[in-house]
Enzyme design. Structure first.
Site: not given
Ligand code: NAI
Ligand SMILES: C[C@H](O)[C@@H]1OC(=O)[C@H](O)[C@@H]1O
Length: 253
Positions: A90, A143, A153, A156, A160
């Site tokens: 994740n 994603s 992005q 990015y 994904k």
């Molecule tokens: N929030 C969104 O809209 C979306 C998020 N995602 C994906 O979901 C996943 C989780 O994202 P969120 O919960 O939104 O982000 P967040 O910023 O809330 O959490 C990110 C997590 O990843 C960990 N992390 C970041 N870089 C790291 C590294 N180099 N080594 C170890 N741990 C690391 C952080 O410690 C944290 O626990 C990501 O892969 C993101 O791309 C995908 C689509 C949409």
């Molecule tokens: C970080 C973005 O808001 C989020 O991450 C994704 O993977 C999608 O593009 C979402 O919008």
């Protein structure tokens, strides 16, 4: 309970989608190993909450872009919990930036964390599952951005798409070991990753307007789909991906 007495290892388990998934999995009967970077408070409070639920938990800090960190997470987590049954990849970053002047370091860091990190982590987890000889489930957080682009992005979205593709190839390589590999594709979920981007009221309103279900996602919206794919309810599902986006992807007009 869907994950009774399973062990679930998750990267990025200290915040956002990962933290919500770790807690929900514990409520479904799993013991949890959390990997994270730099959010000590989020990681330690998640461990405390999981223990309150009555499950075991351990938090291990490291950088997913370092292959040694993946091996350490799997080794130390397995030593603590006894086995690795489910792996959720994740962790990820999305430092929004324009394409034409994208600094090489930003591009490379994003690739190294999101894609290379996923490869090393999934490889280390899969090897542990193969050693154990009783199959397993891997779920990667890809994603909606695996399917569509984003102006800020360009570094990015390929990561994904890569994570999505990694799950497809891993599903083929690991099927003979009884290990299923799938991905979820979240839409826009309110977390720290996009707090700054969505602080722009016009951008946030535009994103909300694209979602037929009428709201941005919450981290908990992902927990159910991830747990479903990790559970025996999905025992014949591998190489698949599940959009979890409130309908945003299909909303052309
Ligand atoms: N929030 C969104 O809209 C979306 C998020 N995602 C994906 O979901 C996943 C989780 O994202 P969120 O919960 O939104 O982000 P967040 O910023 O809330 O959490 C990110 C997590 O990843 C960990 N992390 C970041 N870089 C790291 C590294 N180099 N080594 C170890 N741990 C690391 C952080 O410690 C944290 O626990 C990501 O892969 C993101 O791309 C995908 C689509 C949409
Ligand atoms: C970080 C973005 O808001 C989020 O991450 C994704 O993977 C999608 O593009 C979402 O919008």
């Amino acid at each position: 309970m869907l994950l009774a007495d399973k062990t679930l290892f998750i990267t990025g388990g200290s915040a956002g989608i990962g933290r919500a998934t770790a807690l929900a999995a514990a409520r479904q009967g799993a013991d949890i190993a959390i990997h994270y970077l730099g959010h000590d408070e989020g990681a330690h409070s998640a461990v405390a909450e999981i223990e309150q639920i009555g499950r075991r938990a351990i938090a291990i800090e490291g950088d997913v872009s370092d292959p040694a960190s993946a091996r350490r997470f799997v080794e130390e987590g397995t030593a603590a919990l006894g086995a690795l049954d489910i792996f959720v990849n994740n962790a990820g970053i999305c430092p929004f930036h324009a394409f034409l002047d994208m600094p090489g370091e930003v591009f490379e860091r994003t690739m190294n964390v999101n894609l290379h990190g996923a490869f090393y982590m999934v490889q280390a987890a899969a090897n542990q599952m193969v050693r154990q000889g009783k199959g397993g489930a891997i779920v990667a957080v890809s994603s909606i951005s695996a399917l569509v682009g984003g102006e800020y992005q360009s570094h990015y979205t390929p990561t994904k798409a890569g994570v999505h593709s990694l799950m497809q190839s891993a599903a083929i390589a690991l099927g003979r070991h009884g290990i299923r590999c799938n991905s979820v594709m979240p839409g826009t979920i309110l977390t720290d990753i996009n707090k700054e981007d969505l602080a722009d009221a016009a951008k946030r309103q535009y994103m909300e307007g694209r979602i037929p279900l009428g709201r941005l996602g919450e981290p908990d919206d992902l927990a159910g789909p991830i747990i479903f794919l990790a559970s025996d309810l999905a025992r014949y599902v591998t190489g698949a991906s599940l959009l979890v986006d409130g309908g945003m992807f299909v909303n052309l007009q």
